[in-house]
Enzyme design. Structure first.
Site, PDB file in Angstrom:
ATOM      1  CG  LEU A  81      28.455  35.255  34.480  1.00  0.00           C
ATOM      2  CD1 LEU A  81      28.577  33.849  35.032  1.00  0.00           C
ATOM      3  CD2 LEU A  81      29.384  36.180  35.258  1.00  0.00           C
ATOM      4  CB  ALA A 134      35.970  34.884  48.812  1.00  0.00           C
ATOM      5  CE1 TYR A 165      42.035  40.964  47.540  1.00  0.00           C
ATOM      6  CE2 TYR A 165      42.405  41.686  49.798  1.00  0.00           C
ATOM      7  CZ  TYR A 165      42.096  40.683  48.900  1.00  0.00           C
ATOM      8  OH  TYR A 165      41.849  39.398  49.357  1.00  0.00           O
ATOM      9  CE1 TYR A 179      23.132  43.749  43.124  1.00  0.00           C
ATOM     10  CE2 TYR A 179      21.727  42.019  42.246  1.00  0.00           C
ATOM     11  CZ  TYR A 179      22.522  43.121  42.043  1.00  0.00           C
ATOM     12  OH  TYR A 179      22.698  43.612  40.783  1.00  0.00           O
ATOM     13  CD  GLN A 182      17.175  47.920  47.812  1.00  0.00           C
ATOM     14  OE1 GLN A 182      16.003  48.055  47.501  1.00  0.00           O
ATOM     15  NE2 GLN A 182      17.837  48.796  48.537  1.00  0.00           N
TER      16      GLN A 182
HETATM   17  P1  NAD Z   1      44.291  33.116  44.150  1.00  0.00           P
HETATM   18  O1  NAD Z   1      44.948  34.284  43.530  1.00  0.00           O
HETATM   19  O2  NAD Z   1      45.048  31.820  44.191  1.00  0.00           O
HETATM   20  O3  NAD Z   1      42.882  32.808  43.477  1.00  0.00           O
HETATM   21  C1  NAD Z   1      42.093  33.767  42.848  1.00  0.00           C
HETATM   22  C2  NAD Z   1      41.512  33.156  41.584  1.00  0.00           C
HETATM   23  O4  NAD Z   1      40.653  34.119  40.969  1.00  0.00           O
HETATM   24  C3  NAD Z   1      42.592  32.807  40.545  1.00  0.00           C
HETATM   25  O5  NAD Z   1      42.326  31.549  40.005  1.00  0.00           O
HETATM   26  C4  NAD Z   1      42.442  33.905  39.501  1.00  0.00           C
HETATM   27  O6  NAD Z   1      42.882  33.509  38.230  1.00  0.00           O
HETATM   28  C5  NAD Z   1      40.970  34.199  39.572  1.00  0.00           C
HETATM   29  N1  NAD Z   1      40.610  35.551  39.124  1.00  0.00           N
HETATM   30  C6  NAD Z   1      41.186  36.726  39.477  1.00  0.00           C
HETATM   31  N2  NAD Z   1      40.568  37.759  38.867  1.00  0.00           N
HETATM   32  C7  NAD Z   1      39.570  37.209  38.104  1.00  0.00           C
HETATM   33  C8  NAD Z   1      38.593  37.754  37.234  1.00  0.00           C
HETATM   34  N3  NAD Z   1      38.526  39.068  37.001  1.00  0.00           N
HETATM   35  N4  NAD Z   1      37.753  36.910  36.615  1.00  0.00           N
HETATM   36  C9  NAD Z   1      37.831  35.568  36.828  1.00  0.00           C
HETATM   37  N5  NAD Z   1      38.736  34.996  37.634  1.00  0.00           N
HETATM   38  C10 NAD Z   1      39.590  35.820  38.274  1.00  0.00           C
HETATM   39  O7  NAD Z   1      43.877  33.574  45.631  1.00  0.00           O
HETATM   40  P2  NAD Z   1      43.188  32.765  46.800  1.00  0.00           P
HETATM   41  O8  NAD Z   1      44.060  32.857  47.981  1.00  0.00           O
HETATM   42  O9  NAD Z   1      42.727  31.440  46.332  1.00  0.00           O
HETATM   43  O10 NAD Z   1      41.933  33.693  47.104  1.00  0.00           O
HETATM   44  C11 NAD Z   1      40.619  33.363  46.651  1.00  0.00           C
HETATM   45  C12 NAD Z   1      39.625  34.393  47.159  1.00  0.00           C
HETATM   46  O11 NAD Z   1      39.639  34.430  48.588  1.00  0.00           O
HETATM   47  C13 NAD Z   1      39.913  35.833  46.689  1.00  0.00           C
HETATM   48  O12 NAD Z   1      38.715  36.462  46.400  1.00  0.00           O
HETATM   49  C14 NAD Z   1      40.569  36.467  47.891  1.00  0.00           C
HETATM   50  O13 NAD Z   1      40.344  37.870  47.936  1.00  0.00           O
HETATM   51  C15 NAD Z   1      39.869  35.755  49.038  1.00  0.00           C
HETATM   52  N6  NAD Z   1      40.717  35.750  50.233  1.00  0.00           N
HETATM   53  C16 NAD Z   1      41.777  34.896  50.331  1.00  0.00           C
HETATM   54  C17 NAD Z   1      42.581  34.934  51.448  1.00  0.00           C
HETATM   55  C18 NAD Z   1      43.755  34.000  51.613  1.00  0.00           C
HETATM   56  O14 NAD Z   1      44.494  34.149  52.590  1.00  0.00           O
HETATM   57  N7  NAD Z   1      43.987  33.024  50.762  1.00  0.00           N
HETATM   58  C19 NAD Z   1      42.314  35.843  52.469  1.00  0.00           C
HETATM   59  C20 NAD Z   1      41.235  36.706  52.324  1.00  0.00           C
HETATM   60  C21 NAD Z   1      40.433  36.639  51.203  1.00  0.00           C
END
Ligand code: NAD
Ligand code: UDP
Length: 342
Positions: A81, A134, A165, A179, A182
């Site tokens: 990007l 995250a 995952y 990152y 380095q």
């Molecule tokens: P969510 O699914 O609501 O949000 C994820 C967002 O990422 C969505 O808007 C989705 O469209 C976008 N996305 C997914 N793949 C993508 C890609 N390849 N390119 C661009 N956008 C992409 O989930 P969330 O609960 O809001 O989780 C957000 C982050 O926090 C994630 O990375 C998740 O792994 C991490 N996380 C969340 C929790 C939780 O309990 N909510 C726990 C641990 C980690």
């Protein structure tokens, strides 16, 4: 602002007095991301939201455009990007988080974690931006110890349905570490434990949204296995506060930091609390336990307390009440729309 009232702390006062920043939130149209964008806008920053809308929704962010400081760009982070102009901070939240969603296309999930992290780290390097990953409690897999401190190296099955995952997120942590090492990048790693709240999608598939929607619509609550497995549930406002404090933390805090609520509940207990809070007469039904479902999960948040002066303040019942009110409104709204069509 409620959380500012609750968290009178040096990082927050530092944030409000700092110069106007441009902050990129990848995954900003999702559940957590949309709340984070909202808080960053309230803090006075310009926010660029990148999202491919895989599990996120434009409805989550529609209200943010009114600020005039919010930009949405539909983009898949597995693609390189380019962003014009300065970027001060990057939050990488782009990745489906619900097991049925991330297991639907495991290759894309894996690419999202690894190539997404690479692309965003490259952007941070080019812009001299701070960057926060995250990450997740899933890096601990099915933990053999409880609670889980950051020093625990985990028990992950590399060849199970959750591996796309878990292993993707573990590899992303490694990329952040390298990152930092380095290239001297200012990297932050948040290991997020189960977080819930308004703007989860009704068909998200995670336990809190499933149980609430089932309870409100009078359907059986689907308890997987006997419901004896435990989770620790953090309300979204608390979590967003933790993410922002971590981003604002001193440069040398590069080690992972657990963010979650240490209150631990069995899944059956959660189901019973949801029934009580909704006043629903739904019943509990036991379904098969998914493969590799972690038996216990509870964060040790000593590091977050010490380094960020952070700990969650919203009790489960209070957070559930906000979430139930949200889903109640969403369900009523869609019922009204259906009635108008028929
Ligand atoms: P969510 O699914 O609501 O949000 C994820 C967002 O990422 C969505 O808007 C989705 O469209 C976008 N996305 C997914 N793949 C993508 C890609 N390849 N390119 C661009 N956008 C992409 O989930 P969330 O609960 O809001 O989780 C957000 C982050 O926090 C994630 O990375 C998740 O792994 C991490 N996380 C969340 C929790 C939780 O309990 N909510 C726990 C641990 C980690
Ligand atoms: N779960 C359940 N019923 C559901 C959804 C999930 O019993 O309808 C269980 C799931 O098996 C797990 C826990 O609730 O033990 C948390 O699941 P979730 O998908 O929310 O998150 P996880 O922590 O497993 O990633």
């Amino acid at each position: 602002m409620r959380s500012e009232r609750r968290f009178g702390h040096k990082f927050l006062s530092g944030l409000s007095s700092s110069a106007r920043k441009t902050i990129l939130v990848a995954g900003g149209a999702g559940f957590l991301g949309s709340h984070l964008c909202e808080r960053l806008l309230k803090q006075g920053s310009d926010v660029v939201c990148l999202d491919n809308l895989l599990t996120g929704s434009l409805d989550n962010i529609a209200h943010l455009s009114q600020t005039g400081r919010f930009t949405f760009r539909q983009h898949d982070v597995i693609e390189p990007l380019r962003i014009d102009g300065p970027v001060d901070e990057i939050y990488n939240l782009a990745c489906p988080a619900s097991p049925p969603k991330y297991q639907k296309d495991p290759f894309h999930t894996f690419q999202t974690s690894i190539m997404g992290a690479m692309n965003l780290l490259e952007l941070a390097k080019a812009k001299g931006a701070r960057i926060l990953q995250a990450s997740t409690s899933e890096v601990y897999g099915d933990p053999e110890i409880s609670p889980q401190p950051e020093s625990y190296r985990g028990c992950v099955n590399t060849v199970g349905p959750r591996a796309c995952y878990d292993e993707g997120k573990r590899a992303a942590e490694t990329l952040f570490y390298e990152y930092g090492r380095q290239f001297g990048l200012n990297t932050k790693i948040a290991r997020i434990f189960n977080t819930y709240g308004p703007r989860m999608s009704p068909d998200d598939g995670r336990v809190v949204s499933n149980f609430i929607v089932q309870a409100l619509t009078g359907r059986d609550l689907t308890v997987y296995g006997k419901g004896e497995q435990t989770r620790s549930f953090c309300y979204v406002d608390d979590l967003v506060e933790g993410l922002m404090r971590l981003m604002a933390s001193p440069d040398d805090l590069r080690d992972p930091v657990n963010l979650g609520n240490p209150g631990e509940f069995t899944v059956r207990e959660l189901a019973e609390i949801v029934l009580a809070r909704t006043g629903s007469r739904s019943r509990l039904v036991n379904l098969d336990l998914p493969v590799d479902d972690p038996r216990q999960r509870r964060p040790d948040i000593a590091r977050a307390k010490r380094e960020l002066s952070w700990s969650p303040v919203v009790p489960l019942e209070e957070g559930l009440d906000h979430t139930i009110a949200y889903f109640d409104a969403v369900l009523r709204n869609s019922a009204r729309k259906e009635a108008m069509v028929s």
